[in-house]
Design a protein around this motif. Structure first.
Motif, PDB file in Angstrom:
ATOM      1  N   LYS A 231      31.677  23.291  -3.991  1.00 20.74           N
ATOM      2  CA  LYS A 231      32.893  22.839  -3.302  1.00 20.74           C
ATOM      3  C   LYS A 231      33.851  22.167  -4.283  1.00 20.74           C
ATOM      4  O   LYS A 231      35.062  22.303  -4.151  1.00 20.74           O
ATOM      5  N   GLU A 232      33.310  21.442  -5.267  1.00 20.87           N
ATOM      6  CA  GLU A 232      34.161  20.795  -6.272  1.00 20.87           C
ATOM      7  C   GLU A 232      34.730  21.813  -7.261  1.00 20.87           C
ATOM      8  O   GLU A 232      35.843  21.652  -7.766  1.00 20.87           O
ATOM      9  N   LEU A 233      33.971  22.857  -7.534  1.00 18.53           N
ATOM     10  CA  LEU A 233      34.377  23.864  -8.511  1.00 18.53           C
ATOM     11  C   LEU A 233      35.448  24.811  -7.966  1.00 18.53           C
ATOM     12  O   LEU A 233      36.303  25.285  -8.713  1.00 18.53           O
ATOM     13  N   MET A 234      35.418  25.063  -6.675  1.00 17.24           N
ATOM     14  CA  MET A 234      36.331  26.035  -6.065  1.00 17.24           C
ATOM     15  C   MET A 234      37.806  25.771  -6.408  1.00 17.24           C
ATOM     16  O   MET A 234      38.475  26.668  -6.921  1.00 17.24           O
ATOM     17  N   PRO A 235      38.347  24.565  -6.170  1.00 18.42           N
ATOM     18  CA  PRO A 235      39.772  24.365  -6.489  1.00 18.42           C
ATOM     19  C   PRO A 235      40.063  24.458  -7.986  1.00 18.42           C
ATOM     20  O   PRO A 235      41.159  24.891  -8.375  1.00 18.42           O
ATOM     21  N   LEU A 236      39.099  24.066  -8.811  1.00 20.45           N
ATOM     22  CA  LEU A 236      39.301  24.174 -10.256  1.00 20.45           C
ATOM     23  C   LEU A 236      39.414  25.630 -10.679  1.00 20.45           C
ATOM     24  O   LEU A 236      40.275  25.988 -11.493  1.00 20.45           O
ATOM     25  N   LEU A 237      38.560  26.477 -10.129  1.00 17.28           N
ATOM     26  CA  LEU A 237      38.609  27.904 -10.473  1.00 17.28           C
ATOM     27  C   LEU A 237      39.831  28.580  -9.857  1.00 17.28           C
ATOM     28  O   LEU A 237      40.391  29.498 -10.453  1.00 17.28           O
ATOM     29  N   MET A 238      40.244  28.116  -8.696  1.00 20.65           N
ATOM     30  CA  MET A 238      41.454  28.686  -8.075  1.00 20.65           C
ATOM     31  C   MET A 238      42.672  28.474  -8.972  1.00 20.65           C
ATOM     32  O   MET A 238      43.577  29.304  -9.002  1.00 20.65           O
ATOM     33  N   ALA A 239      42.684  27.374  -9.705  1.00 21.97           N
ATOM     34  CA  ALA A 239      43.837  27.031 -10.544  1.00 21.97           C
ATOM     35  C   ALA A 239      43.801  27.699 -11.915  1.00 21.97           C
ATOM     36  O   ALA A 239      44.776  27.620 -12.660  1.00 21.97           O
ATOM     37  N   VAL A 240      42.720  28.368 -12.257  1.00 22.97           N
ATOM     38  CA  VAL A 240      42.580  28.964 -13.588  1.00 22.97           C
ATOM     39  C   VAL A 240      43.564  30.124 -13.766  1.00 22.97           C
ATOM     40  O   VAL A 240      43.589  31.057 -12.979  1.00 22.97           O
ATOM     41  N   GLU A 241      44.379  30.021 -14.783  1.00 27.91           N
ATOM     42  CA  GLU A 241      45.320  31.075 -15.192  1.00 27.91           C
ATOM     43  C   GLU A 241      45.536  30.945 -16.681  1.00 27.91           C
ATOM     44  O   GLU A 241      45.805  29.844 -17.144  1.00 27.91           O
TER      45      GLU A 241
END
Length: 102
Positions: free
Chosen positions: A22-32
């Protein structure tokens, strides 16, 4: 199989894996852009921010996106090869499955 999230050496449990994902999801969503370096940086940021060990973040990610304990590559390589959309889709499915069984 949620039992795959339990790894004594990595000190992971189903509950800790759920929290990490759950903590990793927003971090990976922002990866560009999406590549091995940027995915690794997102994972490393979570490790550093929370004081967890690498395995406590990478093991649950590997299980969530591959469904297997043994894979030819690690979590970061798998995420890169799957691509951002498929990685996030599998991650979301795994989070929902863990929530349903708690």
């Amino acid at each position: 199989d949620n039992a795959l999230y339990v790894h004594k050496k990595m000190k992971t449990t189903v509950e800790s894996a759920h929290t990490v994902l759950k903590e990793l999801m927003p971090l990976l969503m922002a990866v560009e852009p999406w590549n091995e370096d940027t995915v690794q940086q997102a994972c490393k940021a979570l490790v550093e921010r929370t004081g967890r060990k690498n395995g406590q973040v990478l093991w649950p990610l590997r299980i969530a996106i591959s469904g297997k304990a043994s894979t030819p590559g690690g979590a970061i390589e798998i995420a890169y090869l799957l691509g951002k959309d498929e990685t996030l889709r599998r991650l979301d499915q795994s989070i929902q499955k863990l929530e349903a069984e708690q």
